[in-house]
Design an enzyme around this catalytic site. Sequence first.
Site: not given
Ligand SMILES: CC(C)(COP(=O)(O)OP(=O)(O)OC[C@H]1O[C@@H](n2cnc3c(N)ncnc32)[C@H](O)[C@@H]1OP(=O)(O)O)[C@@H](O)C(=O)NCCC(=O)NCCS
Length: 432
Positions: A95, A389, A418
């Site tokens: 990252c 990100h 991080c």
């Molecule tokens: C967290 C994670 C698993 C979620 O993946 P996902 O389930 O495909 O995420 P989505 O964007 O489809 O969101 C899931 C649901 O939450 C809802 N949602 C997401 N953010 C929202 C918000 N701020 N407010 C309201 N609803 C929200 C979406 O609308 C979706 O709803 P639906 O299922 O009714 O369509 C994925 O984003 C991830 O792996 N993130 C971490 C990335 C990471 O590790 N980065 C490295 C950092 S070091």
Amino acid sequence: MTAEKDVRDREVFVVSGPRTPFAKIDGPLAQLDAVALSVPVVRAAVRSLHPRSGPDAIVWGTVIPSLAVSNIAREVWLDAGLDPSVPALTVVQQCATSLAAATHAAAQMRAGRLELALCGGSESMSQTQIGLSRGMSRTLRRLAAGRGPTAALRTLGQIRPRDLRLSLPSIKERTTGMTMGDHAEVMAKDWTIDRGTQDRYALASHEKAVAAWESGFYDDLVLTAETFPGLEGDAIPRPDTSREKLGRLPPAFDRRSGQGTLTAGNSSPLTDGAAACWVATAAGLAGLEEPTPRARLIDWEVAAVDIDRDGLLLAPALAIPRLLARQRLRYEDIDLWEVHEAFAAQVLCTIAALNSRAWLRERVDVEAELGEVPVDRINPNGGSIALGHPFGATGARILSQTVKQLQRTGGRALVSICAAGGLGHVALLEAV
Ligand SMILES: CC(C)(COP(=O)(O)OP(=O)(O)OC[C@H]1O[C@@H](n2cnc3c(N)ncnc32)[C@H](O)[C@@H]1OP(=O)(O)O)[C@@H](O)C(=O)NCCC(=O)NCCS
């Protein structure tokens, strides 16, 4: 000795550069790979050069490996159709990749070896390639070598069921087998950061990002719909989100224990995008048109934690105190804190560690009194939870908006990222 000192003391500046709008995986940028995302950004960046001037280097990075591209910096530059005599280097620090690109260039500048470098990175989560097992790869290599039908049949006969297993890319820490989210859950428990506090933090990230877009803050930092049809800006900030909506989302990582606190709403999303910034000496700045926002890069620090003992994403809580103690600064001396938000929990754990005397004494070995982190100075224009990100691009995205914000407000800024592997990369900038 004096000449050497002069070279070490050469001032280095960061200049804001352009970026793509950011969009979630499989969204409007899904058709573009990491090179194709980068090309319009690089072309837009070089438009701020004076005629006949050019960078001494491009330093670029992407985190998810591609089978076809290894030195992405070179491929991006060539695909952009620019002067082929500019050297290119690819750096990877997960990252923190494009922040590492910038500090690498800065170190070269302090050593007197570069004057102007284009730095940045990109990530296409949508174009991630799936790998074959080593056994299947070996078989197919032999088939491709084509030693006749009998040899081909013999080679095919050697395929074993385990060779059919695919190598699926995932955001897992190689040494622990846990995802970044799993690790952030552990950290949230260690530092007792509850779900409500994480959701409040995430909501604020969206509110600030939406407000910054509405106020025009991002207009000259983000390429327009002319370059990316259908995208009027970042696609991820949500004006429609709320405490209630965030509170209803199920745990995204710890789904079974009933104790999971990380959700899709308080985590950064998987994102496509690319971003650039310039790094320059005073002589290098002369190659850029005014009025590009610029800030002085004072110092930086990279730290690594013991993942099992400290928590995967806590290394900035080592790097920040070391950097500030070296510069004889306290937390309150930093006017702008631009902190990468991998997860709300990770930011909140980092703040808790920075405010903990025990942490500073026992883990950082910093005796200086640093005070309390001024949380109201963190990410005034939103962070990675709301903006997205794209791993390779986040460092340059943060540097560019830090420089722009500093130009408005003056003062000092701290950039903190991080990274997987237990790494943390932080940098100190000052308005000019
Ligand atoms: C967290 C994670 C698993 C979620 O993946 P996902 O389930 O495909 O995420 P989505 O964007 O489809 O969101 C899931 C649901 O939450 C809802 N949602 C997401 N953010 C929202 C918000 N701020 N407010 C309201 N609803 C929200 C979406 O609308 C979706 O709803 P639906 O299922 O009714 O369509 C994925 O984003 C991830 O792996 N993130 C971490 C990335 C990471 O590790 N980065 C490295 C950092 S070091």
